[in-house]
Write an enzyme that holds these catalytic residues in place. Structure first.
Site, PDB file in Angstrom:
ATOM      1  N   ARG A 109      51.720  18.805  12.491  1.00 49.27           N
ATOM      2  CA  ARG A 109      52.180  19.313  11.201  1.00 49.27           C
ATOM      3  C   ARG A 109      53.571  18.749  10.919  1.00 49.27           C
ATOM      4  O   ARG A 109      54.170  18.106  11.763  1.00 49.27           O
ATOM      5  CB  ARG A 109      52.191  20.839  11.182  1.00 49.27           C
ATOM      6  CG  ARG A 109      53.092  21.467  12.219  1.00 49.27           C
ATOM      7  CD  ARG A 109      53.108  23.003  12.056  1.00 49.27           C
ATOM      8  NE  ARG A 109      53.985  23.605  13.047  1.00 49.27           N
ATOM      9  CZ  ARG A 109      54.277  24.898  13.110  1.00 49.27           C
ATOM     10  NH1 ARG A 109      53.739  25.749  12.249  1.00 49.27           N
ATOM     11  NH2 ARG A 109      55.094  25.364  14.038  1.00 49.27           N
ATOM     12  N   GLU A 111      58.875  26.682   7.626  1.00 52.27           N
ATOM     13  CA  GLU A 111      59.807  26.324   8.706  1.00 52.27           C
ATOM     14  C   GLU A 111      60.342  24.902   8.574  1.00 52.27           C
ATOM     15  O   GLU A 111      60.091  24.046   9.435  1.00 52.27           O
ATOM     16  CB  GLU A 111      59.128  26.498  10.070  1.00 52.27           C
ATOM     17  CG  GLU A 111      58.768  27.941  10.382  1.00 52.27           C
ATOM     18  CD  GLU A 111      58.008  28.108  11.699  1.00 52.27           C
ATOM     19  OE1 GLU A 111      57.611  27.094  12.283  1.00 52.27           O
ATOM     20  OE2 GLU A 111      57.818  29.258  12.130  1.00 52.27           O
ATOM     21  N   GLU A 154      58.031  35.994  10.315  1.00 50.74           N
ATOM     22  CA  GLU A 154      57.144  35.957  11.485  1.00 50.74           C
ATOM     23  C   GLU A 154      57.864  36.662  12.621  1.00 50.74           C
ATOM     24  O   GLU A 154      58.922  36.215  13.065  1.00 50.74           O
ATOM     25  CB  GLU A 154      56.830  34.512  11.899  1.00 50.74           C
ATOM     26  CG  GLU A 154      56.158  33.692  10.807  1.00 50.74           C
ATOM     27  CD  GLU A 154      55.780  32.283  11.265  1.00 50.74           C
ATOM     28  OE1 GLU A 154      55.905  31.991  12.473  1.00 50.74           O
ATOM     29  OE2 GLU A 154      55.378  31.480  10.412  1.00 50.74           O
ATOM     30  N   HIS A 173      48.793  31.837  21.452  1.00 47.48           N
ATOM     31  CA  HIS A 173      49.802  32.622  20.740  1.00 47.48           C
ATOM     32  C   HIS A 173      49.177  33.974  20.393  1.00 47.48           C
ATOM     33  O   HIS A 173      48.185  34.044  19.681  1.00 47.48           O
ATOM     34  CB  HIS A 173      50.199  31.873  19.468  1.00 47.48           C
ATOM     35  CG  HIS A 173      51.426  32.411  18.784  1.00 47.48           C
ATOM     36  ND1 HIS A 173      51.549  33.720  18.374  1.00 47.48           N
ATOM     37  CD2 HIS A 173      52.589  31.808  18.436  1.00 47.48           C
ATOM     38  CE1 HIS A 173      52.729  33.892  17.801  1.00 47.48           C
ATOM     39  NE2 HIS A 173      53.382  32.749  17.834  1.00 47.48           N
TER      40      HIS A 173
HETATM   41 ZN    ZN Z   1      55.884  29.664  12.923  1.00 46.56          ZN
END
Ligand code: ZN
Ligand code: ZN
Ligand code: ZN
Lengths: 657, 657, 657
Positions: free
Chosen positions: A105, A144, A316, A367
């Site tokens: 990404r 982000e 988050e 995660h």
């Molecule tokens: Zn993140």
């Protein structure tokens, strides 16, 4: 106020049949905000111009019908393969000159005009399609910025953009040559097109050259974000525009980006960040391995409260073990709740957990989510539920905002760039220096505001500290002059002009009526060769040789007879990087002269004032009796005996202040 | 003799109006030599063929009129942007295959013929313009060859040059295949154009291949320097040609470059070099953080005294904190003076400080000068003034030259290349090994000459040591045979043929009448697994298995029964890398057998004999009474009780020798 | 059986006149097998199509006439320069995107079809020329696949090959997108030609993407090897096809390559491998610096005995100091003999020393041979001679094969890839985990078989362990179900599907009747934050949170109350990486429940059962009395008091079992 919980959700990852049940479970947990969509470009536009927005509309409908408020992300952090193949020069290039590839990404260069147009196109299409939907409460731009370090890209696009940026700034090559001091080492240029990017040089490039490149790179992020914000505002009126920042990410100016947002948010991963971006030693990391650094989140809460003038979220929140740090321990039971309350104590409007359900596939399969991958409730779920229930009971009692803090730290992104460009000593790091000041104040039980150097409002604080400032703005000089409280300036503050040169009058370059001090030279020090002060304590890593004028008074002096801390009225200049104990003493005394009540907090315990209440947090592994701090009576939340991972809230009047 | 002080000055950095005052202050400080011009190409030729020499002429005039002598640098270390854009393939290429860019300095490949022509052109123009100017006393070619590691470049120009060099050397591919042993791993070539540069190979390349590449790269530096020296000599008769070498820079053969110079000079940065290129441990670095290594400068003084047959300068002397090391502490007061005198003790003609005034802009803005950036005198200024005044009093009393030293070390650049190519054990480093020998001799109070393996004159020394020599020259074998004093050979000396093969007769490959010893095999050792000797002490990192002939005698034996030190007449072979204590004992005994007087000096104290005087230097942090070494009477300079940073000079007859 | 010794010989390195004497000395030493030819392509085909095989034929004749058996290597690990120049895109490309160059060895990409054809051509030519020669006993394909890490190459050839491989596997882009979870981060592709190689991504690529690339890369090695094996079998009937594997090389599946070989062999360098690929701490490395790790060779002996179903050799046995490790000590006297016997104890048919004579030139000139470069016998020669003589006395007494071992470990190459792709905690390494289990069993005196996950035969073992298995095969699940002995599963076993996703039923993904346990989540731990077990001992680096069903029993529990070791019938699941002591206890108890006799061996002592005999080896530095282990009577070889580097062999009946 109406503090809310939120969650990050990826409807595209799950069978549509599951959406309704997911939404119902969210609502019954007490979730209000649901962020979706920010990585879904390949599903929204599988081929150029073929928009498939229906599924997203249905997902928004489902959430909306469950009473949830959607935060819709623009998908620009993950351009799809077909787009990258169309314009491969949109890819970022590392300082090593190697192009980064599709396959994860953030594979784009902020300076690429073509990609910017694509982002405007998809944002516009989404804003038109969903901007007026009653379920849409807010938007998130991209995701982000600079996570994975792509802000500094050395691509042809960046080079062209940088040259144009320089031309706008300097107008003539001569002006650039003068500002950069290009006469040095024959670096002079005769056209802007001769300027190279400052990578792969034989030895270090000119610091002014790099500083301008850093400013340019930051501006490209601002441009990128603003382009989306403008479109969203035009087509989705009344909705907040948010971006989710990261921890210890200094490469672009978050005040500048924040100015174009309604709400700053950030992604808070206390355990991951302790592992992968803390300066603390191994013993500290061991001690807080399952709790997170007791000050790191607080710092960023205070920082991002400042970047958009007060409104801020945690977008988050770490809900369990993550996947991306060198080690990924599980939070101690209770920590997810504690972290949530710490955010609210610093004035957060919303704390949103990442993510709803653990995805069993792809990069983040390890995660945690609030749900396990088999949809069973995980530990984070139960703690979020507790926060939700506690919020229900307390939200109305708490003030709307955190209010003005006790003390302020001036924080400045360009200073971070400057000392990265020219550390002069290996350990000199701007964040580390500022964070030493921040932690010291927090160990003293003080609540802290972070103030930008660009637009400083110092009124009303008991103490203002300005460590490591690259260069003064006229506004900040005037604010310091006007401010009646105590100001602690330095080390290294005001040591450069905006052109990254040593000021004519030498650092700290303040008018003599403010501070009649000159740094004639400095030395950077090995960790094992501190400079001891006659009064005890030491300077580590960095010390300055001060010459002070007749209006000043020496407060501290080094063992070799150099002024270490100099006072002129309410202003002090500190000529070195103090060790932890010395800094503690200096700030404690100044705070007390400023009329502030300080407490000596042990490492695991922290306090935060919020309006008329004080919050206590126990990051430590043993219980603590808050009466020792002067707390009396039963707290609103929790007990005087605060357990590990415990939270307590009490009225200011019962907090021994 | 007339020892002088000098300074480095950049008229192009300052308003012309300031030049006269600067020159006057220099003269009144006692400066004689002023180096200028070496980075000014963009000001001398802002566009191709447009020479702007007037300002330089005026600067020379100003200095000359102040009675100063100018050392004019050729500006070839900083080719301007327009030139690089004309011939971008002049840029050096790293071992990683990535081209280095314009934006700092030394951005050229020594092997690039086109750039060489440009350098000859600008040198010729300058030499014609100023060669006969009465203010010009000397020239400096380029600046700090290989600073920033560009000698080893992997560019197309280097590849073509290397192939041509090989063709000249080997004449036929078959000869090359034979010499390199290319039958191994099918590395055979059939044309010289098939030879690749030895980077980016899958695993290590053939050592002979790399060795030839290293020789070629060194030759390119020699060629580059000689081209300028020849032009200068032709057009500026009677002026000395100088280059300023660096510390611990071994990548080109300084004896070869030095042969084309009148004077070798070097740039001595004691604190920076301790930080960034010392093998010593942290404790040592802490101890000497503000004084510099007590032996590092001495070694290079002795080395560069050898490279141009006796005449040598310090061209850049550190005057205060610098900017380029991991930590940049300030010198302890007195150290700038001490360093200056240490240079004179080793026979320097001139010690020149870098730089006159700290530049507030560009890369070196944190590098101290004799003046601060605001033109106030800095600490270095005051110490230079003291040296100037002391020189005035003492210069005539001191001998013209340092004279022959007590002992000699054979030093050889190709050996450094060889063991970098094939360390065989991670710690094996030629400089480190030689420097261990050097420091040990200096700890014993001995004065040392460095002697090239290529042209060794061993006559008159009490002891000669030859550690780690790659391969014998016939001249050196004959010199060893003829020499009557004690010779200590090894470890690893003579272990290869010139073609980087193990000699047929095994190392050390000396005729049996010289030394009847064979190294059958070796082992490299982890630091924690030394080999202990029966007589005490140990070999660290490296030990050899020796077979010795009947004419030899075992002096030392390892605990596992292998000869460790073997004698044959006045020649000894040492079969391992001795620890510090062992080496001390071995050399002390040999020196004493050679009739030399040794002293046991503590770490901070050092002595140097110069003609009929002995100099003492105190790098340590406490005072020392030189009477303990047998010194008597009041020294010419300083006192018997030598303070930290102190210098003392006494006649040989009163130095207890 | 007829155990033999062998040696590696390079006739092309020596004058032809020397061959006859060399062969005679080999034969008189007791050498039987001689490997030749594997790097000689440039001598066999100096220009395209010009075959020069005569010299090789004469070399084979000479060896054959001396009674030696030739193992002929295909020369494909060293393609000659002319071939590389013809097809430069055959070169491998690093993960950094940089092409590796000609100049050493292994400079080819396994996926390059053109180079594969060239290898088939030269193999065919050699097989036709020498396949029927009576002196040819066996063939070696290429040399040390993946030595120097070329299996993972990121070249255009690899990219095209990978896309084709994916197309065969998935048939449709949709199937690939589904399997990889490409909806995550918009990684979806619409054609196979869009798939990139997983290097140079901005952040980590999709683990399934990487896993498939790892499978592809392994398959390319298999393809490469099989192409040669097929040709050799067709043209050299009756000869064994061998490849020489390396130590701790996991990047391709050696079971897959081994399936196409008659004999697996490996290159055993105990000292080099201890230095450059051991996880042990410095103290261990110091302790065994001259002996090698006591378990590393044993592990690989057992591994490569498995990869070709029982037949295996040591193709290269370290004979003295080598040249390629960070430190290259000499073996303690006796170790070359010990290493040879350790191989025979594990069932080796042949132990072949590398190399006959030390080559004085090129890359490996510091690598010892049985002869020194001056042809004098080196230490390895004498020890080989002793083994030869001992073999003469004992070979007939020893069983033909090692027989079934006491215990088994399931070993699986894809698991190594998986945890390299997704370690989740920095220390998680598959080899390290498995080797911890292996070493523990060996410390208990147990003999071990290694069993592939792909085709497991568990019958007859007293205990089977399955640590860290990536994913179950149906065959392995059935084998576990059928197996009556004790099975120890975990940690992390069965934690992924074949598509690198978390299983729907959560790990370990076994049917409930086998093991009713679920790993709900895991944590990776800093070294200084172990999880202690209530019963003593700890989990380090990794621990799991287990939920166990009603049929299970908790054997061990963590201090924080989580099941640590769970039993269900004869199957146990271990929820963490046990420290050395804990693992020792767990395995000792299980072994004893499985009816196995264990012994507590100190670090330097090791045992290996071979048929009806037990071998003892002393890697330690002090002698040991084997009677303490229950040994009685005079051993067949050696004594009860086993000296450092000693070997003893005794009948099982006298070994206290
Ligand atoms: Zn993140
Ligand atoms: Zn310099
Ligand atoms: Zn090998």
């Amino acid at each position: 106020m109406n503090r809310t919980l939120g969650v990050c959700y990826y409807p595209e990852h799950w069978p549509e049949a599951q959406w309704v049940e997911d939404a119902a479970r969210m609502a019954s947990l007490g979730i209000v905000h649901v962020r979706i969509g920010e990585f879904a470009w390949s599903r929204l536009e599988p081929r150029r111009g073929v928009y498939e927005f229906d599924w997203l509309g249905r997902a928004i409908d489902v959430l909306h019908q469950a009473g949830l408020k959607v935060v819709l992300g623009t998908p620009t952090a993950t351009p799809p393969k077909w787009l990258v193949d169309e314009m491969p020069d949109m890819l970022p290039v590392g300082a090593d000159g190697l192009t980064r590839k599709f396959g994860s990404r953030r594979h784009y260069d902020f300076a690429h005009d073509g990609y910017l147009e694509e982002c405007k196109r998809i944002t516009l299409a989404l804003a038109k399609a969903f901007g007026a939907h009653p379920g849409i409460a807010a938007w998130q731009t991209d995701n982000e910025y600079d996570c994975h370090n792509t802000t500094l890209s050395y691509s042809p696009a960046a080079k062209a953009g940088f040259q144009a940026w320089l031309q706008r700034k300097y107008q003539s090559p001569e002006a650039l040559n003068r500002a950069w001091g290009n006469v040095f080492w024959s670096m002079e240029i005769s056209e802007f097109s001769e300027v190279e990017l400052p990578n792969l040089t034989v030895t270090e490039p000119n610091p002014t050259h790099v500083m301008d490149f850093r400013r340019f790179a930051s501006d490209m992020v601002v441009r990128f974000n603003k382009a989306q914000a403008d479109i969203i505002r035009a087509h989705s009126p009344g909705r907040d525009v948010i971006h989710n920042f990261m921890g210890r990410t200094l490469v672009f100016d978050h005040f500048d980006v924040g100015a174009d947002l309604d709400i700053s948010s950030w992604d808070s991963y206390p355990l991951g960040f302790l592992e992968d971006r803390s300066d603390q030693n191994d013993d500290w990391k061991r001690q807080f391995a399952h709790a997170g650094d007791p000050d790191f989140q607080a710092f960023h809460h205070d920082l991002y409260r400042a970047t958009s003038k007060g409104r801020w979220w945690v977008m988050e929140q770490q809900p369990g073990p993550v996947n991306w740090a060198p080690h990924n321990p599980a939070p101690r039971n209770g920590m997810v709740r504690l972290w949530s309350w710490e955010a609210f104590a610093h004035g957060a409007e919303t704390v949103s957990y990442f993510r709803w359900r653990q995805a069993p596939f792809a990069q983040e399969q390890m995660h945690a989510g609030l749900l396990r991958s088999d949809s069973v409730e995980a530990q984070g779920f139960h703690e979020a539920a507790q926060v939700s229930s506690e919020l229900g009971a307390l939200d109305r009692e708490l003030s709307d905002s955190a209010g003005k803090a006790d003390v302020a730290i001036v924080f400045d992104y360009p200073s971070a760039w400057a000392w990265e460009i020219q550390p002069q000593g290996r350990e000199f790091d701007y964040f580390r220096l500022v964070f030493d000041f921040y932690r010291t104040m927090r160990r003293l039980g003080l609540s802290i505001d972070i103030v930008p150097a660009s637009a400083p409002d110092l009124e009303g604080y008991g103490l203002v500290t300005i460590p490591g400032l690259f260069t003064w703005t006229p506004a900040l000089i005037e604010a310091v002059r006007a401010y009646q409280g105590h100001v602690l300036i330095g080390p290294r503050s005001g040591s450069k002009t905006a052109d990254f040169a040593i000021p004519d009058s030498l650092p700290p370059a303040l008018p003599k009526d403010i501070l009649d001090v000159r740094v004639t030279h400095v030395e950077s020090l090995r960790e094992d060769t501190p400079v001891y002060l006659a009064e005890g304590g030491s300077f580590q890593y960095w010390r300055e040789f001060l010459e002070a004028g007749p209006e000043t008074e020496n407060i501290l002096t080094t063992g070799d007879g150099v002024p270490g801390l100099v006072a002129q009225g309410n202003r002090r200049y500190l000529g070195g990087w103090p060790d932890q104990g010395l800094l503690y003493d200096i700030i404690m005394r100044l705070a007390s002269r400023g009329g502030l009540v300080t407490k000596e907090l042990r490492d695991g315990l922290r306090l935060r004032r919020h309006g008329n209440h004080v919050f206590a947090f126990n990051y430590g592994a043993t219980a603590f009796d808050l009466s020792a701090l002067g707390w009396t009576g039963k707290p609103l939340l929790g007990d005087l005996m605060i357990e590990p991972s415990g939270v307590a809230i009490t009225p200011l009047s019962r907090a021994g202040s």
